[in-house]
Design an enzyme around this catalytic site. Structure first.
Site, short mmCIF file in Angstrom:
data_model
loop_
_atom_site.label_atom_id
_atom_site.label_comp_id
_atom_site.label_asym_id
_atom_site.label_seq_id
_atom_site.Cartn_x
_atom_site.Cartn_y
_atom_site.Cartn_z
CB SER A 15 52.07 21.28 43.95
OG SER A 15 52.40 20.02 44.51
CB SER A 16 52.20 18.19 40.48
OG SER A 16 53.46 18.42 41.08
CG ASP A 73 56.17 25.02 34.31
OD1 ASP A 73 55.90 23.92 33.78
OD2 ASP A 73 55.73 25.35 35.43
CD GLU A 152 56.81 29.05 50.96
OE1 GLU A 152 55.56 29.00 50.91
OE2 GLU A 152 57.51 28.16 51.47
CE LYS A 192 31.65 21.65 50.86
NZ LYS A 192 30.56 22.66 50.95
N PRO A 193 36.87 20.94 47.72
CG PRO A 193 38.28 19.08 47.51
CD PRO A 193 36.83 19.49 47.39
CE LYS A 226 27.95 21.31 45.52
NZ LYS A 226 27.99 19.90 46.02
CB CYS A 384 76.23 18.36 28.59
SG CYS A 384 77.02 19.64 29.58
CG HIS A 510 72.31 21.17 27.55
ND1 HIS A 510 71.89 20.16 28.39
CD2 HIS A 510 73.45 21.67 28.10
CE1 HIS A 510 72.73 20.06 29.41
NE2 HIS A 510 73.69 20.96 29.26
CD GLU A 512 69.15 18.77 26.35
OE1 GLU A 512 69.59 18.83 27.51
OE2 GLU A 512 69.87 18.59 25.35
#
Length: 547
Positions: A15-16, A73, A152, A192-193, A226, A384, A510, A512
């Site tokens: 992840s990330s 995101d 999931e 390989k991963p 490859k 806020c 907000h 931002e």
């Protein structure tokens, strides 16, 4: 352009890796070529939305114009594209199952047994195509949260497989983002991963059309060849995504790799234009070549995880570039601010921003920070909860209402200068019940915010349950804390300004959320400018003293 094209971005190995940034960067390149492009995020968690999640769990909750509480995101999508997202741009497993169960209760399935396939997958497919069927977009990019192989994510992967088959190869493609790690002991990159990740995807019936490989080192031609052979993609479709100094470099890096060209070819779209990134690159030039440098203190209670304040940090980058200033942000945990520590933690700062949040933990430290900024003429920006802390601090230390507080923190306070709205008192469900989305605000003539915005009425996004208590407004205003922004529909105070202070503004909303590369938010621009002026004054004062 005719039929809407769909691009699905999946992730593997870890992840990330930055699926959101890759999706936003590709969307930026396609938009810069003239294609109407949007992005949506499918999140596998069972929460209906991230509105009830602790920021430590999932980072900040990003709010759209229409009041949807969404994944952070979506903030990247808006900051890159300068196009508003909506409820349709973020779908969770919780929302999918909620919708299907409600349909079952209404008898819409005519007695059928409700199953993951076809009912859940059909619901996912419908949600994916809502934006495409609106007629507003030529290309819809869909980011699938999580990594391939997660339990999931399986219904989403199956829905993508079906959509690819239904839409046809020229109308849908899959980009698989994966990791090519460097093993220092072996002194080489390992493929390989990625091979295993692509194999897992193929076991679900999906062949990746494009590989985007996150890496710390350049991919050689041999490695690309490859990966192409063993992952069953063309070599030009093996795209390197190397570590960058800023996320805003990624569109240019993807342009160099030809990601947009490969996508257009596979979707049978014209590749007869060059992306117009002039404004984007002007921003990058200002960002990377600042003329000055300042330090802003971000006073918050979730500072251990930077994603908790992602939109604020990015708004500093936008406003810093606009002012040609490098903004160094010091994240300061409000729990550790008190009378003994405050001078060491705050005195050196050029500006103080007290951040949003919920609950009583750390609020006394925020109040102390507000007081220090007020008494020492340091530029102050409260957002806020930060604005509410400014009202409480002023009530306690200027009006001498020693027990002044927010009813959120102390329901028994004698002076609830911040209180819950009457219509909120009967709320039992926490999710989606706050004041959310864009609300109008009338700005007072002659106020600092009116000058900053350059207009009489603004619309800003909200996410809160407690409000400025208008009962105390006459006392607060008489003492110098002016209410300079009022919601015309409710009469609620949205903005406070302090008289006889260089720059002291608190806003209930907000700002931002609306800062983008193309349109940095005016309040952040003005705040950074004020902090730069304060920094210059401090330096000049030191020079004078030394002479």
């Amino acid at each position: 352009m005719g039929e809407t094209k769909y691009i699905f971005v999946t992730g593997g190995v870890s992840s990330s890796l930055g699926k959101g940034i890759i999706a936003a960067s590709l969307a930026k390149l396609l938009q810069a070529r003239g294609f109407r492009t949007t992005i949506q995020k499918l999140d596998p968690y069972i929460n209906v939305d991230p509105g009830t999640l602790n920021p430590y769990e999932h980072g900040e909750c990003y709010v759209t114009e229409d009041g949807a509480e969404t994944d952070l995101d979506l903030g990247h999508y808006e900051r890159f594209l300068n196009v508003n997202t909506s409820q349709a741009n973020n779908v969770t497993t919780g929302r999918i199952y909620q919708s299907v169960i409600e349909k079952e209760r209404r008898g819409e399935f005519l007695g059928k047994t409700v199953q993951v396939v076809p009912h859940i997958t059909n619901e996912i497919k419908e949600r994916v195509q809502i934006l495409g069927k609106s007629g507003d977009f030529d290309i819809v990019i869909t980011e699938i949260g999580g990594t391939v192989g997660d339990i999931e994510s399986l219904p989403y992967i199956e829905a993508v497989r079906q959509l690819k088959w239904e839409l046809g190869d020229e109308n849908a493609l899959v980009i698989h983002l994966t990791l090519v790690p460097y093993l220092a002991a072996a002194g080489e990159l390992k493929t390989k991963p990625t091979q295993h990740s692509v194999k897992t995807l193929m076991e679900s019936g999906i062949k990746a059309d494009i590989l985007v490989c996150r890496t710390e080192h350049e991919l050689s031609d041999d490695i690309r060849r490859k990966l192409a052979i063993f992952c069953n993609v063309r070599q030009e479709a093996v795209i390197q995504s190397i570590d960058a100094s800023t996320i805003y470099d990624v569109p240019n890096l993807m342009l160099e790799e030809g990601l947009d060209t490969v996508v257009l070819k596979k979707l049978n779209l014209p590749d007869d234009t060059t992306p117009n990134l002039e404004h984007w690159n002007n921003f990058l030039d200002r960002h990377k070549n600042p003329k000055s440098e300042i330090t802003i203190g971000l006073i918050g209670k979730y500072v251990e995880l930077q994603d908790s304040y992602k939109s604020i940090l990015e708004a500093f980058i936008h406003a810093g570039a606009e002012n040609e200033v490098k903004v160094n942000v010091e994240s300061i945990h409000s729990e550790f601010i008190n009378e003994n520590t405050i001078k060491n933690k705050i005195a050196h700062l050029d500006g103080i921003l007290v951040a949003p949040g919920f609950g009583e933990r750390g609020i006394e430290g925020k109040i102390d920070a507000v007081r220090y900024a007020r008494e020492n003429n340091i530029p102050f920006f409260g957002i806020c909860l930060g604005m509410q802390m400014a009202v409480i601090e002023f009530a306690r230390n200027v009006l001498q209402l020693k027990n002044a507080n927010s009813a959120e923190m102390d329901p028994e306070t004698k002076h609830p200068v911040i209180d819950i709205m009457e219509e909120q008192k009967s709320v039992t469900h926490k999710g989606g019940t706050m004041r959310l989305g864009a609300w109008a605000c009338d700005l007072s003539e002659g106020s600092k915010v009116r000058e900053i915005y350059g207009q009489n009425t603004i619309n800003e996004r909200h996410r809160h349950r407690y409000e400025y208590n208008n009962k105390y407004q006459p006392e607060l205003e008489k003492a110098g804390l002016k209410s300079t922004g009022i919601n015309p529909e409710t009469g609620l105070v949205e903005i406070v300004e302090l008289e006889d202070h260089p720059w002291f503004i608190g806003v209930q909303y907000h700002p931002e959320y609306k800062s983008t590369v193309a349109t940095p938010h005016p309040l952040f621009i003005a705040f950074i400018k004020a902090a730069l002026e304060y920094s210059t004054l401090k330096k000049n004062a030191k020079v004078t003293q030394s002479n």
